[in-house]
Design a protein around this motif. Structure first.
Motif, PDB file in Angstrom:
ATOM      1  N   MET A   1      -2.297 121.662 111.918  1.00  7.64           N
ATOM      2  CA  MET A   1      -2.676 122.190 110.604  1.00  7.64           C
ATOM      3  C   MET A   1      -1.612 122.569 109.927  1.00  7.64           C
ATOM      4  O   MET A   1      -1.749 122.187 108.432  1.00  7.64           O
ATOM      5  N   GLN A   2      -0.520 122.968 110.226  1.00  6.17           N
ATOM      6  CA  GLN A   2       0.719 123.342 109.315  1.00  6.17           C
ATOM      7  C   GLN A   2       1.134 121.880 108.620  1.00  6.17           C
ATOM      8  O   GLN A   2       1.511 121.850 107.306  1.00  6.17           O
ATOM      9  N   ILE A   3       1.418 120.768 109.359  1.00  2.00           N
ATOM     10  CA  ILE A   3       1.868 119.882 108.763  1.00  2.00           C
ATOM     11  C   ILE A   3       0.917 119.186 107.520  1.00  2.00           C
ATOM     12  O   ILE A   3       1.342 118.702 106.723  1.00  2.00           O
ATOM     13  N   ALA A   4      -0.534 119.250 108.155  1.00  5.92           N
ATOM     14  CA  ALA A   4      -1.472 118.729 106.793  1.00  5.92           C
ATOM     15  C   ALA A   4      -1.210 119.478 105.718  1.00  5.92           C
ATOM     16  O   ALA A   4      -1.338 118.906 104.688  1.00  5.92           O
ATOM     17  N   ASP A   5      -1.247 120.888 105.606  1.00  2.97           N
ATOM     18  CA  ASP A   5      -1.180 121.685 104.712  1.00  2.97           C
ATOM     19  C   ASP A   5       0.160 121.697 103.765  1.00  2.97           C
ATOM     20  O   ASP A   5       0.370 121.555 102.570  1.00  2.97           O
ATOM     21  N   ASP A   6       1.288 121.181 104.700  1.00  7.88           N
ATOM     22  CA  ASP A   6       2.548 120.894 103.945  1.00  7.88           C
ATOM     23  C   ASP A   6       2.443 119.523 103.113  1.00  7.88           C
ATOM     24  O   ASP A   6       3.083 119.592 102.021  1.00  7.88           O
ATOM     25  N   VAL A   7       1.757 118.504 103.654  1.00  8.41           N
ATOM     26  CA  VAL A   7       1.649 117.134 103.194  1.00  8.41           C
ATOM     27  C   VAL A   7       0.750 117.516 101.774  1.00  8.41           C
ATOM     28  O   VAL A   7       0.907 116.759 101.062  1.00  8.41           O
ATOM     29  N   ILE A   8      -0.064 118.119 102.119  1.00  2.00           N
ATOM     30  CA  ILE A   8      -1.258 118.632 100.831  1.00  2.00           C
ATOM     31  C   ILE A   8      -0.252 119.192  99.625  1.00  2.00           C
ATOM     32  O   ILE A   8      -0.415 119.060  98.482  1.00  2.00           O
ATOM     33  N   SER A   9       0.585 120.188 100.208  1.00  2.00           N
ATOM     34  CA  SER A   9       1.378 120.803  99.123  1.00  2.00           C
ATOM     35  C   SER A   9       2.279 120.083  98.579  1.00  2.00           C
ATOM     36  O   SER A   9       2.615 120.063  97.313  1.00  2.00           O
ATOM     37  N   ARG A  10       2.853 118.807  99.377  1.00  2.00           N
ATOM     38  CA  ARG A  10       3.733 117.853  98.569  1.00  2.00           C
ATOM     39  C   ARG A  10       2.994 116.942  97.412  1.00  2.00           C
ATOM     40  O   ARG A  10       3.519 116.599  96.569  1.00  2.00           O
ATOM     41  N   ILE A  11       1.930 116.637  97.954  1.00  2.52           N
ATOM     42  CA  ILE A  11       0.829 115.696  97.129  1.00  2.52           C
ATOM     43  C   ILE A  11       0.738 116.536  95.814  1.00  2.52           C
ATOM     44  O   ILE A  11       0.567 116.219  94.721  1.00  2.52           O
ATOM     45  N   ASN A  12       0.470 117.988  96.027  1.00  2.00           N
ATOM     46  CA  ASN A  12       0.165 118.752  94.636  1.00  2.00           C
ATOM     47  C   ASN A  12       1.363 118.991  93.728  1.00  2.00           C
ATOM     48  O   ASN A  12       1.201 119.355  92.637  1.00  2.00           O
ATOM     49  N   LYS A  13       2.399 118.598  94.284  1.00  2.00           N
ATOM     50  CA  LYS A  13       3.793 118.754  93.269  1.00  2.00           C
ATOM     51  C   LYS A  13       3.633 117.304  92.541  1.00  2.00           C
ATOM     52  O   LYS A  13       4.361 117.144  91.527  1.00  2.00           O
ATOM     53  N   LEU A  14       2.946 116.169  92.873  1.00  2.00           N
ATOM     54  CA  LEU A  14       2.912 114.997  91.947  1.00  2.00           C
ATOM     55  C   LEU A  14       2.142 115.442  90.623  1.00  2.00           C
ATOM     56  O   LEU A  14       1.358 116.123  90.582  1.00  2.00           O
ATOM     57  N   THR A  15       2.645 114.728  89.779  1.00  2.00           N
ATOM     58  CA  THR A  15       2.118 114.512  88.268  1.00  2.00           C
ATOM     59  C   THR A  15       1.709 113.157  87.922  1.00  2.00           C
ATOM     60  O   THR A  15       2.367 112.050  88.611  1.00  2.00           O
ATOM     61  N   PRO A  16       1.073 112.928  87.142  1.00  2.00           N
ATOM     62  CA  PRO A  16       0.641 111.454  86.379  1.00  2.00           C
ATOM     63  C   PRO A  16       1.902 110.892  86.015  1.00  2.00           C
ATOM     64  O   PRO A  16       2.199 109.692  85.901  1.00  2.00           O
ATOM     65  N   GLN A  17       3.008 111.658  85.749  1.00  2.00           N
ATOM     66  CA  GLN A  17       4.173 111.292  85.113  1.00  2.00           C
ATOM     67  C   GLN A  17       5.430 111.081  86.155  1.00  2.00           C
ATOM     68  O   GLN A  17       6.415 110.384  86.088  1.00  2.00           O
ATOM     69  N   THR A  18       4.925 111.438  87.504  1.00  4.10           N
ATOM     70  CA  THR A  18       6.120 111.206  88.457  1.00  4.10           C
ATOM     71  C   THR A  18       6.406 109.804  88.751  1.00  4.10           C
ATOM     72  O   THR A  18       5.434 108.961  89.041  1.00  4.10           O
ATOM     73  N   SER A  19       7.593 109.293  88.763  1.00  5.16           N
ATOM     74  CA  SER A  19       8.141 108.155  88.837  1.00  5.16           C
ATOM     75  C   SER A  19       8.696 107.735  90.195  1.00  5.16           C
ATOM     76  O   SER A  19       9.237 108.783  90.848  1.00  5.16           O
ATOM     77  N   PRO A  20       8.477 106.599  90.784  1.00  4.00           N
ATOM     78  CA  PRO A  20       8.813 106.368  91.936  1.00  4.00           C
ATOM     79  C   PRO A  20      10.550 105.988  92.075  1.00  4.00           C
ATOM     80  O   PRO A  20      11.213 105.780  91.156  1.00  4.00           O
ATOM     81  N   GLN A  21      11.098 106.411  93.250  1.00  4.12           N
ATOM     82  CA  GLN A  21      12.505 106.154  93.319  1.00  4.12           C
ATOM     83  C   GLN A  21      12.828 104.648  93.900  1.00  4.12           C
ATOM     84  O   GLN A  21      14.025 104.223  93.655  1.00  4.12           O
ATOM     85  N   TRP A  22      11.678 104.118  94.117  1.00  3.36           N
ATOM     86  CA  TRP A  22      11.761 102.510  94.505  1.00  3.36           C
ATOM     87  C   TRP A  22      10.601 102.088  94.637  1.00  3.36           C
ATOM     88  O   TRP A  22       9.566 102.750  94.451  1.00  3.36           O
ATOM     89  N   GLY A  23      10.395 100.722  94.551  1.00  2.00           N
ATOM     90  CA  GLY A  23       9.036  99.923  94.864  1.00  2.00           C
ATOM     91  C   GLY A  23       8.213  99.824  93.337  1.00  2.00           C
ATOM     92  O   GLY A  23       8.973 100.062  92.275  1.00  2.00           O
ATOM     93  N   LYS A  24       7.307  99.049  93.359  1.00  2.00           N
ATOM     94  CA  LYS A  24       6.480  98.849  92.265  1.00  2.00           C
ATOM     95  C   LYS A  24       5.337  99.396  91.823  1.00  2.00           C
ATOM     96  O   LYS A  24       4.732  99.421  90.665  1.00  2.00           O
ATOM     97  N   MET A  25       4.882 100.292  92.634  1.00  2.00           N
ATOM     98  CA  MET A  25       3.477 101.166  92.391  1.00  2.00           C
ATOM     99  C   MET A  25       3.951 102.450  91.425  1.00  2.00           C
ATOM    100  O   MET A  25       4.833 103.057  91.388  1.00  2.00           O
ATOM    101  N   ASN A  26       2.850 102.583  90.522  1.00  2.00           N
ATOM    102  CA  ASN A  26       3.189 103.990  89.986  1.00  2.00           C
ATOM    103  C   ASN A  26       2.396 104.991  90.860  1.00  2.00           C
ATOM    104  O   ASN A  26       1.784 104.587  92.040  1.00  2.00           O
ATOM    105  N   VAL A  27       2.314 106.132  90.313  1.00  2.00           N
ATOM    106  CA  VAL A  27       1.957 107.196  91.192  1.00  2.00           C
ATOM    107  C   VAL A  27       0.475 107.338  91.555  1.00  2.00           C
ATOM    108  O   VAL A  27       0.104 107.564  92.863  1.00  2.00           O
ATOM    109  N   ALA A  28      -0.620 106.781  90.709  1.00  2.00           N
ATOM    110  CA  ALA A  28      -1.844 106.860  90.898  1.00  2.00           C
ATOM    111  C   ALA A  28      -1.995 105.382  91.965  1.00  2.00           C
ATOM    112  O   ALA A  28      -2.959 105.871  92.879  1.00  2.00           O
ATOM    113  N   GLN A  29      -1.348 104.555  91.742  1.00  2.00           N
ATOM    114  CA  GLN A  29      -1.390 103.277  92.881  1.00  2.00           C
ATOM    115  C   GLN A  29      -1.250 103.776  94.199  1.00  2.00           C
ATOM    116  O   GLN A  29      -1.543 103.532  95.200  1.00  2.00           O
ATOM    117  N   MET A  30       0.045 104.501  94.148  1.00  2.00           N
ATOM    118  CA  MET A  30       0.424 105.085  95.538  1.00  2.00           C
ATOM    119  C   MET A  30      -0.569 105.984  96.106  1.00  2.00           C
ATOM    120  O   MET A  30      -0.752 105.793  97.578  1.00  2.00           O
TER     121      MET A  30
END
Length: 144
Positions: A1-30
Motif C-alpha cells: 500500500m505504501q509503495i502505491a501511495d509513494d508512486v502516486i505522490s511522485r506522479i502528482n509532482k509532475l506538471t504539463p511542463q515537466t521535461s524528460p532527462q532522456w528519451g523522446k516522449m513528453n510527460v503526457a505521452q509518458m
C-alpha cells in the motif's frame, strides 16, 4: 500500500511542463505509455500475441520485465507502448492513478498466478516488479 501511495505522490509532482532527462516522449505521452501496462491487464484493446510470439517473449523478455533488475535507459519499446500522438496531461495522469488504485484495491492475491498479456502466468512478485519498475523508470526519467 505504501509503495502505491509513494508512486502516486511522485506522479502528482509532475506538471504539463515537466521535461524528460532522456528519451523522446513528453510527460503526457509518458503517462499514456505507463497506462498501456494496465490496459493490457484490465481492458481488451491490445491484441494478444500468438502462441509462438508468446513463447519468444517469455524466453527473451519476461525476465527483463518481471525481475527486480531496473531498466536501462533507451531500451527498445514494444509497439503497443509507443505513444507518438499528443495526449492530454490531466486525462492521462488521472487514468494512470486510477489504474494504480484499482490494482492496489485488488491486492496481490488477485495477481498470484494471473495470466499476463504476453508472458503467461506470473507470480504476485513478478507482477509487482513489472508494475513498479516500469513506473519507477519513467518517473525517474522525468525527475520524480
Amino acid at each position: 500500500m505504501q509503495i502505491a501511495d509513494d508512486v502516486i505522490s511522485r506522479i502528482n509532482k509532475l506538471t504539463p511542463q515537466t521535461s524528460p532527462q532522456w528519451g523522446k516522449m513528453n510527460v503526457a505521452q509518458m503517462l499514456a505509455h505507463c497506462c498501456v501496462t494496465y490496459e493490457m491487464v484490465y481492458e481488451d484493446k491490445h491484441p494478444k500475441p500468438n502462441a509462438f510470439m508468446k513463447l519468444i517473449l517469455k524466453m527473451l523478455v519476461k525476465n527483463k520485465v518481471a525481475s527486480e533488475v531496473p531498466y536501462k535507459r533507451n531500451n527498445p519499446t514494444a509497439p503497443a507502448f509507443i505513444i507518438t500522438d499528443e495526449r492530454d496531461f490531466t486525462t492521462e495522469k488521472e487514468r494512470l492513478i486510477n489504474y494504480i488504485r484499482k490494482t492496489q484495491q485488488l491486492g496481490e492475491s488477485a495477481f498470484d498466478g494471473r495470466e499476463s498479456h504476453s508472458f503467461g502466468p506470473l507470480t504476485h512478485t513478478e507482477w509487482n516488479n513489472m508494475f513498479y519498475k516500469h513506473l519507477d523508470h519513467h518517473l525517474t526519467q522525468f525527475g520524480c
